[in-house]
Scaffold this active site. Structure first.
Site, mmCIF file in Angstrom:
data_model
loop_
_atom_site.group_PDB
_atom_site.id
_atom_site.type_symbol
_atom_site.label_atom_id
_atom_site.label_comp_id
_atom_site.label_asym_id
_atom_site.label_seq_id
_atom_site.Cartn_x
_atom_site.Cartn_y
_atom_site.Cartn_z
ATOM 1 N N ARG A 16 -5.725 -72.007 -30.129
ATOM 2 C CA ARG A 16 -6.144 -70.401 -29.950
ATOM 3 C C ARG A 16 -5.296 -69.516 -30.600
ATOM 4 O O ARG A 16 -4.194 -69.267 -30.048
ATOM 5 C CB ARG A 16 -6.505 -70.437 -28.389
ATOM 6 C CG ARG A 16 -7.116 -68.830 -28.261
ATOM 7 C CD ARG A 16 -7.415 -68.744 -26.653
ATOM 8 N NE ARG A 16 -6.591 -68.830 -25.631
ATOM 9 C CZ ARG A 16 -6.685 -68.413 -24.353
ATOM 10 N NH1 ARG A 16 -7.887 -67.939 -24.260
ATOM 11 N NH2 ARG A 16 -5.859 -68.755 -23.521
ATOM 12 N N ASP A 65 -1.487 -66.409 -16.505
ATOM 13 C CA ASP A 65 -1.319 -65.922 -18.027
ATOM 14 C C ASP A 65 -1.745 -64.460 -17.854
ATOM 15 O O ASP A 65 -1.918 -63.806 -16.822
ATOM 16 C CB ASP A 65 -1.944 -66.772 -18.910
ATOM 17 C CG ASP A 65 -3.349 -66.921 -18.825
ATOM 18 O OD1 ASP A 65 -3.964 -65.780 -18.259
ATOM 19 O OD2 ASP A 65 -4.299 -67.728 -19.211
#
Length: 544
Positions: free
Chosen positions: A169, A449
């Site tokens: 990603r 996160d």
């Protein structure tokens, strides 16, 4: 600071380059990245400007809807995207994590079908994190990656079992890599991450039986997906790779992308590997876009579950759309992590994961995400039982989801003092870690996160802006928020003692205090705090 000699005209590398990093930042690789940046950065900036314009219209009351100009794409039920690529047929459990060496090894050894190495939400983009992450990607695909911890423990790939397929990603379109200037301007972080990985590891990924596969974050429109598709085509042509080799799974993690799922798959159809329910960022985006509208005040984060109306509609539409177009509909993250020394609490956490994965597989998802290898047996058990085939692409759903369904906040929930304090704590602890260069942190037995920090500060901003009243009867004001931040800092000082002075909590609290009073609102915390973690002159002096 003296810059690294890139030996490429117009390319200046401001970050310090050590050892193997020079093997990544070669003239050939930097030329490749620079070509991508020069070709596509003008369109990237144009699309970001379009984001700002649409944001302004939404703040003035315009509501999102399915686009009339693309109705022909949605209404044509005959077109399909590419068939699943090698290694991406069965994705029933995917594990994700940052790009540091130990985590990459553990992810690839986990037994999950894939490991998504994340340069975005779970990696703080320090220069060393980003460049060393590329070294780790290269070595992982060469199958010669190893790591020795400070305590002397050695980690390496387990050759006795299947290695998870690697997906990457890159950072989102909104981010910059300020350590690299191209013709005097910072490089697009998306193109930097993507370009270096494809250049160094694209053909090696094919050699190990898979391919260069990506997760694409934070898209807000099909035009942004079109830009990625153009990048894929030009990149493949430049390195002599057949078109369609690259695959991208798009995270539907913004409310606006939720209205353009068909169009996003269509734009990427030769390169599409489906869509993912990036649910935490989706909630963040929902709050962010409608933060000034009193109709969309959300309760405590714990009350915004996947079964509330607007989230359930989002899932139904995503599964229906993906299966109609022949691509995977991936479920969201199970953020729970093992709770040691508390068997009862750990059993409760596992039960939550089990229920969540059962909901996903019965809703039609073709796979799911976990954040910790210990959750793999639970997720596998549920998907193996309810999805005996490699995926559920053959299962069509006829559910109709309207524009209003995606905005339906008709559910019960509370705003409590504990909810406020919990949000402040999560945001503070995460931001402090991020400022230290750590992008993935266990907090309250959840792996947090950037997405959950964004939810936390956005909810706080929204509650202060609307001056909501808590369940306990307190009006949420700027003064109350600042009081709670001070109390959280005092709690942390008492808990950490002398270690507090060496932490980044003071800096984190300064940033957070400006973001939760209903006044200033940064587009992304990661952009707001980025200068603090760069290796550039005058870094750490962002205007607060």
């Amino acid at each position: 600071m003296s810059s690294y000699n890139s030996n490429v005209a117009g390319v200046t590398v401001l970050g310090k380059v050590n050892g193997q990093q020079a093997e990544i930042l070669t003239p050939e690789a930097l030329t490749f990245v620079a070509t991508l940046h020069r070709t596509f950065n003008p369109k990237r900036k144009e699309l970001l400007a379009a984001r700002e314009q649409r944001e302004a219209r939404i703040q003035r009351g315009e509501m999102p809807d399915f686009l009339p100009e693309t109705a022909h794409i949605r209404n044509d039920h005959t077109w399909r995207a590419a068939r699943p690529a090698p290694g991406l047929v069965d994705r029933r459990v995917e594990i994700t994590g940052p790009v540091d060496r130990k985590m990459v090894i553990n992810g690839l050894n986990s037994g999950a079908m894939t490991y998504m190495a994340d340069f975005e939400d779970s990696t703080a983009p320090t220069w060393d994190n980003v460049v060393n992450g590329q070294i780790n990607m290269r070595d992982a695909l060469r199958r010669d990656i190893s790591y020795k911890s400070p305590e002397g423990k050695v980690y390496s790939l387990d050759k006795s079992k299947r290695t998870s397929v690697l997906l990457v990603r890159p950072r989102g379109w909104h981010m910059l890599e300020k350590h690299v200037l191209i013709d005097g301007e910072p490089c697009s972080a998306s193109l930097f991450d993507f370009g270096l990985y494809l250049f160094h590891s694209g053909f090696q990924a094919i050699k190990v039986g898979a391919g260069p596969y990506f997760y694409l974050p934070k898209l807000e429109s099909h035009l942004e997906a079109r830009l990625w598709n153009d990048v894929f085509n030009v990149s493949q042509d430049m390195i002599g790779m057949p078109r369609g080799t690259i695959r991208g799974t798009v995270l539907i993690e913004t409310i606006l992308a939720g209205y353009e799922m068909d169009e996003i798959i269509y734009e990427l159809r030769e390169h599409s590997s489906g869509l993912n329910c990036g649910r935490w960022d989706y909630i963040f985006s929902f709050i962010k876009k409608f933060r000034k509208d009193p109709r969309f005040i959300l309760p405590n984060r714990s009350d915004v579950t996947m079964t509330v109306p607007f989230m359930a509609a989002y899932v139904q539409l995503l599964v229906k759309t993906c299966h109609l177009r022949g691509v995977h509909a991936m479920g969201g993250m199970a953020a729970q992590i093992p709770i040691r020394n508390d068997e009862k609490a750990n059993a409760a956490a596992v039960a939550k994961v089990r229920a969540d994965k059962l909901r996903e597989v019965t809703a039609g998802h073709d796979g799911t995400w976990i954040a910790h290898p210990a959750l793999l047996p639970v997720a596998l058990e549920i998907f193996n039982k309810h999805m005996p085939t490699p995926n559920q692409l053959h299962v069509a759903t006829e559910t109709r989801v309207s524009s209003k369904d995606l905005l339906d906040t008709n559910f019960k929930g509370e705003i409590t003092e504990q909810g406020i304090r919990s949000n402040i704590s999560v945001a503070m602890v995460y931001m402090e870690a991020w400022l230290r260069g750590v992008g993935c942190v266990p907090i309250f037995h959840l792996m947090e996160d950037a997405a959950t920090a964004e939810i936390s500060r956005s909810q706080l901003w929204q509650w202060a802006y609307h001056k909501v009243t808590t369940k306990e009867g307190a009006k949420v004001t700027k003064e109350l928020m600042l009081k709670y931040i001070d109390e959280e800092c005092q709690r942390l000082q008492k808990q950490l003692g002398s270690k507090y002075a060496q932490s980044k909590f003071s800096r984190a609290s300064q940033y957070l205090a400006r973001q939760i009073t209903g006044e200033d609102y940064a587009d992304f915390l990661t952009n707001l705090c980025y200068d603090d973690i760069t290796s550039l002159p005058n870094s750490g002096n962002s205007r607060l």
